[in-house]
Design an enzyme around this catalytic site. Sequence first.
Site, PDB file in Angstrom:
ATOM      1  N   ARG A 117       0.843  -1.213   0.000  1.00  0.00           N
ATOM      2  CA  ARG A 117       0.000   0.000   0.000  1.00  0.00           C
ATOM      3  C   ARG A 117       0.874   1.257   0.000  1.00  0.00           C
ATOM      4  NH1 ARG A 117      -4.522   0.290   4.530  1.00  0.00           N
ATOM      5  NH2 ARG A 117      -2.738   0.818   5.826  1.00  0.00           N
ATOM      6  N   LYS A 141      -2.943   6.553   1.261  1.00  0.00           N
ATOM      7  CA  LYS A 141      -2.833   6.981   2.659  1.00  0.00           C
ATOM      8  C   LYS A 141      -2.068   8.309   2.673  1.00  0.00           C
ATOM      9  CE  LYS A 141      -2.626   4.638   7.089  1.00  0.00           C
ATOM     10  NZ  LYS A 141      -3.877   5.160   7.599  1.00  0.00           N
ATOM     11  N   GLU A 162     -16.753   5.437   4.518  1.00  0.00           N
ATOM     12  CA  GLU A 162     -15.928   4.940   5.621  1.00  0.00           C
ATOM     13  C   GLU A 162     -15.840   6.006   6.695  1.00  0.00           C
ATOM     14  OE1 GLU A 162     -11.680   4.512   4.967  1.00  0.00           O
ATOM     15  OE2 GLU A 162     -11.765   5.764   3.175  1.00  0.00           O
TER      16      GLU A 162
HETATM   17  N1  PLP Z   1      -9.680   4.060   6.405  1.00  0.00           N
HETATM   18  C1  PLP Z   1      -8.917   5.084   6.807  1.00  0.00           C
HETATM   19  C2  PLP Z   1      -9.269   6.440   6.328  1.00  0.00           C
HETATM   20  C3  PLP Z   1      -7.822   4.864   7.653  1.00  0.00           C
HETATM   21  O1  PLP Z   1      -7.054   5.870   8.065  1.00  0.00           O
HETATM   22  C4  PLP Z   1      -7.540   3.556   8.075  1.00  0.00           C
HETATM   23  C5  PLP Z   1      -6.403   3.300   8.952  1.00  0.00           C
HETATM   24  O2  PLP Z   1      -5.348   2.954   8.577  1.00  0.00           O
HETATM   25  C6  PLP Z   1      -8.347   2.513   7.611  1.00  0.00           C
HETATM   26  C7  PLP Z   1      -9.409   2.795   6.793  1.00  0.00           C
HETATM   27  C8  PLP Z   1      -8.065   1.089   8.003  1.00  0.00           C
HETATM   28  O3  PLP Z   1      -6.912   0.598   7.375  1.00  0.00           O
HETATM   29  P1  PLP Z   1      -6.030  -0.531   8.022  1.00  0.00           P
HETATM   30  O4  PLP Z   1      -6.966  -1.599   8.392  1.00  0.00           O
HETATM   31  O5  PLP Z   1      -5.081  -0.928   6.967  1.00  0.00           O
HETATM   32  O6  PLP Z   1      -5.355   0.064   9.196  1.00  0.00           O
HETATM   33  C1  COI Z   2      -4.230   3.286  11.512  1.00  0.00           C
HETATM   34  O1  COI Z   2      -5.216   2.649  11.909  1.00  0.00           O
HETATM   35  O2  COI Z   2      -3.107   2.795  11.532  1.00  0.00           O
HETATM   36  C2  COI Z   2      -4.357   4.637  10.990  1.00  0.00           C
HETATM   37  O3  COI Z   2      -3.493   5.057  10.277  1.00  0.00           O
HETATM   38  C3  COI Z   2      -5.511   5.434  11.392  1.00  0.00           C
HETATM   39  C4  COI Z   2      -5.216   6.628  12.158  1.00  0.00           C
HETATM   40  C5  COI Z   2      -4.754   6.523  13.518  1.00  0.00           C
HETATM   41  C6  COI Z   2      -5.016   7.859  11.418  1.00  0.00           C
END
Ligand code: PLP
Ligand code: COI
Length: 342
Positions: free
Chosen positions: A84, A186, A222
Amino acid sequence: MLQKQNIDWDKLGFNASKTRSMWVGDCINDETWSRGALEPYGNINISPAACVLNYAQGVFEGMKAYHTKKDRIVLFRPHMNANRMAESTEKMCIPKMVPDYFINAVKATILDNIDFVPPFEKGAMYLRPIVFGTTPSISVGPSIEYKFIVFASPVGSYFPEGAKPLNMLISSDFHRAAPKGIGNAKAIGNYSASLFPGKEAKLRGYNDMIYLRASNEGFVEEMGSANIFAVKNKKLITPRLGGSILPGITRNSVIRIAKDLLDLEVDEGDLSVDQILSADEVFCTGTAVIVNPIGSITKDDNKISLSNKGYGPITKKLRETLLSIQLEEIADPFDWIYPLTD
Ligand code: PLP
Ligand code: COI
């Protein structure tokens, strides 16, 4: 196992604490990522005209290292974060991060700060890899030089209340990301877009916002820091990826657990506002939030409390199964665990 730091592990929140060291690398835009080393944790020196400060050319990742029941330190699916990061950097005109370089830096940061990893069941070591443009510029355009830093912090629960059901707000006053924009990267700018709406939600007594699809407000996308799922008649529904939603690694893991271990149907498609408001259970997923129940959703001053008081049996089972795999309390049928120590 090495002696741990003298930290009150029961009082960990989701804060940035100082650890021993951080990884610092750099790259210029006709190179591939290759340089970097550990440095003492501390402030960095940057031009006030740096591209990241003026035009938000920056991306990051979030991942956790756990001290597991097998008395070793592990990462959870780090190659997903590495891939990612490669996609996010490419999308933001940053030299595409090489996955092996990313993993090596994350590993080195954890191993040098291993005594800061909370003990088994006391939280996790959160890793924050960040990449940003440092070239001074006042005209809009990509940077020439970039920095990559990985820092770490021991963390507990993301929400101060712990894994309690959240009270969420749906508002059509704000969007997090636009179609054909950068919502699926991200990118740091996505998080600045969520600051004001998040503050508004908190001022009104909610934990956070659930964002609607910018091109059709009949559908949910989301949250500002997590993906979202609804459960109806034992079927999971979550917005399909594509465009403006972050492809969450926890989202992907929950879908696999639901389908392969719990024999649940999962629909990755459209999640309408009506569907989420009439769901049996709603929960959010993310590295920081893990799997967290949502207890109520308010839209247009109309508060809908979810049945099961917001912590329904499917949410609970998914959270427990995910955490048990991450903490090596049960076998890892997916090969998700990446050990860093014996
Ligand atoms: N959506 C957003 C906007 C986020 O910041 C996050 C956090 O990382 C997620 C979803 C969930 O992603 P992940 O499960 O890879 O942490
Ligand atoms: C995460 O879950 O790792 C994120 O990046 C979300 C957040 C704390 C901004």
